[in-house]
Motif scaffolding. Structure first.
Motif, mmCIF file in Angstrom:
data_model
loop_
_atom_site.group_PDB
_atom_site.id
_atom_site.type_symbol
_atom_site.label_atom_id
_atom_site.label_comp_id
_atom_site.label_asym_id
_atom_site.label_seq_id
_atom_site.Cartn_x
_atom_site.Cartn_y
_atom_site.Cartn_z
ATOM 1 N N GLU A 7 0.774 -1.179 0.085
ATOM 2 C CA GLU A 7 -0.072 -0.077 0.130
ATOM 3 C C GLU A 7 0.862 1.339 0.001
ATOM 4 O O GLU A 7 0.494 2.332 -0.559
ATOM 5 C CB GLU A 7 -1.016 -0.026 1.162
ATOM 6 N N GLY A 8 1.964 1.318 0.778
ATOM 7 C CA GLY A 8 2.922 2.520 0.671
ATOM 8 C C GLY A 8 3.913 2.207 1.766
ATOM 9 O O GLY A 8 3.968 1.305 2.382
ATOM 10 N N MET A 9 4.281 3.376 2.128
ATOM 11 C CA MET A 9 5.553 3.438 3.086
ATOM 12 C C MET A 9 5.165 3.177 4.518
ATOM 13 O O MET A 9 4.068 3.936 4.630
ATOM 14 C CB MET A 9 6.528 4.766 2.972
ATOM 15 N N ILE A 10 5.734 2.551 5.287
ATOM 16 C CA ILE A 10 5.446 2.343 6.711
ATOM 17 C C ILE A 10 6.414 3.178 7.939
ATOM 18 O O ILE A 10 6.126 3.172 8.939
ATOM 19 C CB ILE A 10 4.944 0.960 7.087
ATOM 20 N N GLY A 11 7.716 2.988 7.371
ATOM 21 C CA GLY A 11 8.619 3.498 8.152
ATOM 22 C C GLY A 11 10.043 3.291 7.701
ATOM 23 O O GLY A 11 10.468 3.034 6.522
ATOM 24 N N LYS A 12 11.012 3.220 8.572
ATOM 25 C CA LYS A 12 12.519 3.096 8.425
ATOM 26 C C LYS A 12 13.091 2.045 9.247
ATOM 27 O O LYS A 12 12.686 1.766 10.505
ATOM 28 C CB LYS A 12 13.239 4.445 8.273
ATOM 29 N N ILE A 13 14.344 1.583 8.954
ATOM 30 C CA ILE A 13 15.109 0.610 9.771
ATOM 31 C C ILE A 13 15.798 1.546 10.789
ATOM 32 O O ILE A 13 16.542 2.475 10.481
ATOM 33 C CB ILE A 13 16.009 0.020 8.906
ATOM 34 N N LYS A 14 15.469 1.016 11.965
ATOM 35 C CA LYS A 14 16.013 1.784 12.975
ATOM 36 C C LYS A 14 17.331 1.142 13.660
ATOM 37 O O LYS A 14 18.131 2.006 13.937
ATOM 38 C CB LYS A 14 14.919 1.872 14.208
ATOM 39 N N SER A 15 17.397 -0.090 13.874
ATOM 40 C CA SER A 15 18.508 -0.771 14.071
ATOM 41 C C SER A 15 18.617 -1.973 13.378
ATOM 42 O O SER A 15 17.538 -2.343 12.896
ATOM 43 C CB SER A 15 18.465 -0.837 15.827
ATOM 44 N N GLY B 71 9.512 8.524 -5.089
ATOM 45 C CA GLY B 71 8.439 7.945 -5.434
ATOM 46 C C GLY B 71 7.782 6.905 -4.607
ATOM 47 O O GLY B 71 6.705 6.258 -5.087
ATOM 48 N N LEU B 72 8.209 6.629 -3.445
ATOM 49 C CA LEU B 72 7.793 5.704 -2.429
ATOM 50 C C LEU B 72 6.337 6.413 -1.955
ATOM 51 O O LEU B 72 6.332 7.749 -1.538
ATOM 52 C CB LEU B 72 8.653 5.433 -1.015
ATOM 53 N N TYR B 73 5.275 5.877 -2.116
ATOM 54 C CA TYR B 73 3.711 6.472 -1.654
ATOM 55 C C TYR B 73 3.633 6.548 -0.313
ATOM 56 O O TYR B 73 3.793 5.550 0.431
ATOM 57 C CB TYR B 73 2.893 5.506 -2.506
ATOM 58 N N LEU B 74 3.298 7.802 -0.016
ATOM 59 C CA LEU B 74 3.038 8.080 1.568
ATOM 60 C C LEU B 74 1.304 8.248 1.861
ATOM 61 O O LEU B 74 1.104 7.704 2.992
ATOM 62 C CB LEU B 74 3.743 9.327 1.899
ATOM 63 N N GLY B 75 0.774 8.729 0.851
ATOM 64 C CA GLY B 75 -0.590 8.709 1.352
ATOM 65 C C GLY B 75 -1.233 10.113 0.454
ATOM 66 O O GLY B 75 -0.795 10.606 -0.454
ATOM 67 N N LYS B 76 -2.509 10.473 0.930
ATOM 68 C CA LYS B 76 -3.255 11.649 0.310
ATOM 69 C C LYS B 76 -3.141 12.942 1.312
ATOM 70 O O LYS B 76 -3.658 12.611 2.415
ATOM 71 C CB LYS B 76 -4.525 11.301 -0.361
ATOM 72 N N VAL B 77 -3.515 14.029 0.762
ATOM 73 C CA VAL B 77 -3.722 15.135 1.544
ATOM 74 C C VAL B 77 -5.198 15.245 1.876
ATOM 75 O O VAL B 77 -5.877 14.864 1.190
ATOM 76 C CB VAL B 77 -3.502 16.578 0.503
ATOM 77 N N GLU B 78 -5.403 15.364 3.132
ATOM 78 C CA GLU B 78 -6.786 15.566 3.859
ATOM 79 C C GLU B 78 -7.153 16.976 3.804
ATOM 80 O O GLU B 78 -8.234 17.297 3.570
ATOM 81 C CB GLU B 78 -7.013 14.769 5.017
ATOM 82 N N LYS B 79 -6.162 17.715 4.353
ATOM 83 C CA LYS B 79 -6.616 19.156 4.591
ATOM 84 C C LYS B 79 -5.308 19.969 4.945
ATOM 85 O O LYS B 79 -4.343 19.323 5.060
ATOM 86 C CB LYS B 79 -7.386 19.290 5.803
ATOM 87 N N VAL B 80 -5.416 21.438 4.818
ATOM 88 C CA VAL B 80 -3.967 22.279 4.867
ATOM 89 C C VAL B 80 -4.446 23.299 5.833
ATOM 90 O O VAL B 80 -5.636 23.721 5.944
ATOM 91 C CB VAL B 80 -3.865 22.606 3.365
ATOM 92 N N GLU B 81 -3.616 23.628 6.580
ATOM 93 C CA GLU B 81 -3.637 24.762 7.776
ATOM 94 C C GLU B 81 -2.472 25.458 7.744
ATOM 95 O O GLU B 81 -1.509 25.087 7.257
ATOM 96 C CB GLU B 81 -4.000 23.997 9.012
#
Length: 290
Positions: free
Chosen positions: A155-163, A236-246
């Motif tokens: 579905e998309g990116m979930i995180g990164k390798i921490k250790s 190009g790793l998919y993160l998500g969609k914009v919901e709102k902007v403030e």
């Protein structure tokens, strides 16, 4: 007396006709040699023809040379015009070739930023007390896994390798409350807009994309991907969609709330992303995973 002259004329006419017929018959015979009168006439005619033939040939040759010269002049004009066209075409070809090389270089750069090698892994553990922060996968150092590598699902990116251990690794999720958990991202649109994923809103469950210039117009449902400019994660790793902007309190920048594409709670199989493009040696140049 008049009768005598008439008969004389008739006799002369008949004799002339007889002589003419005789001469014609004589000339039509097959002979190896011609008579001297015939030879004289032929030589005389040939001499006269020769006298007139030379000037005629000279005139004809002159006219032909003039025509050839004219044709050569016209051909020369055509060749000069084509040489001018050739010069213009050569300049245009050189320009297009240079432009093509520049575009190819940009295309290769694009490929470099987005190219990566996947390492498939499975989730083997998850800390119940830190469910929203860390998972453990069954791939480690011996498999080529290194710290700060991106981790994605279908579905998309979930995180990164921490250790990283020898055969296992800890993955820090994007939902973790860690100020160093930042990602340089791109909001895709008619004009790409850049910002930093910096934080996670526990209430809305949205990622916070900050430092967006205030003059940039952002709309809901725009896709957000990694930009590749952070120095660690590929583009190009998919993160998500914009919901709102403030807008921030000073109105200098904007913050976009991003609905994550991946499910952070039900994770079984992941992919560790090994970026093909070399990472910067200077740690200060890194943004992703800093």
């Amino acid at each position: 007396m008049p009768q005598f002259f008439m008969n004389k004329r008739l006799i002369i006419l008949l004799v002339g006709i007889i002589i003419l017929v005789a001469l014609i018959g004589f000339s039509l015979r097959d002979r190896e040699q011609i008579s001297w009168p015939e030879q004289f006439i032929k030589d005389t005619a040939g001499f006269v023809q020769n006298i007139f033939a030379k000037p005629a040939n000279l005139v004809a040759g002159f006219v032909e040379n003039v025509q050839d010269l004219k044709n050569t002049y016209e051909e020369n004009k055509i060749l000069k015009s084509r040489m001018d066209e050739y010069a213009k075409i050569k300049v245009e070809v050189n320009r297009l070739q240079k432009e093509n090389e520049e575009l190819q270089a940009l295309l290769d750069k694009e490929k470099d930023l987005s190219a990566y090698t996947p390492i498939h892994a499975s989730v083997i553990s998850r800390n119940p007390e830190r469910w929203n922060e860390t998972i453990i996968i069954n791939k480690g150092e011996v498999h080529g896994v290194e710290t700060n590598m991106a981790v994605i699902t279908a579905e998309g990116m979930i995180g990164k390798i921490k250790s990283v251990g020898k055969i296992t690794s800890h993955v820090q999720l994007l939902s973790a409350a860690d100020r160093t958990n930042r990602i340089h991202a791109t909001i895709q649109g008619s004009e790409d807009v850049y910002g930093l994923i910096d934080g996670y809103d526990d209430e809305t469950k949205y990622l916070l994309l900050k430092e967006i210039p205030s003059d940039k117009k952002i709309e809901a449902d725009q896709d957000v991907i990694t930009s590749g400019f952070g120095g660690v994660f590929p583009k190009g790793l998919y993160l998500g969609k914009v919901e709102k902007v403030e807008a921030d309190q000073y109105g200098l920048t904007q913050t976009a709330y991003i609905k994550p594409a991946a499910n952070f709670y039900n994770i079984e199989n992941v992919i560790v992303v090994v970026r093909d493009m070399e990472q910067p040696e200077n740690e200060a140049d890194k943004v992703d995973g800093s």
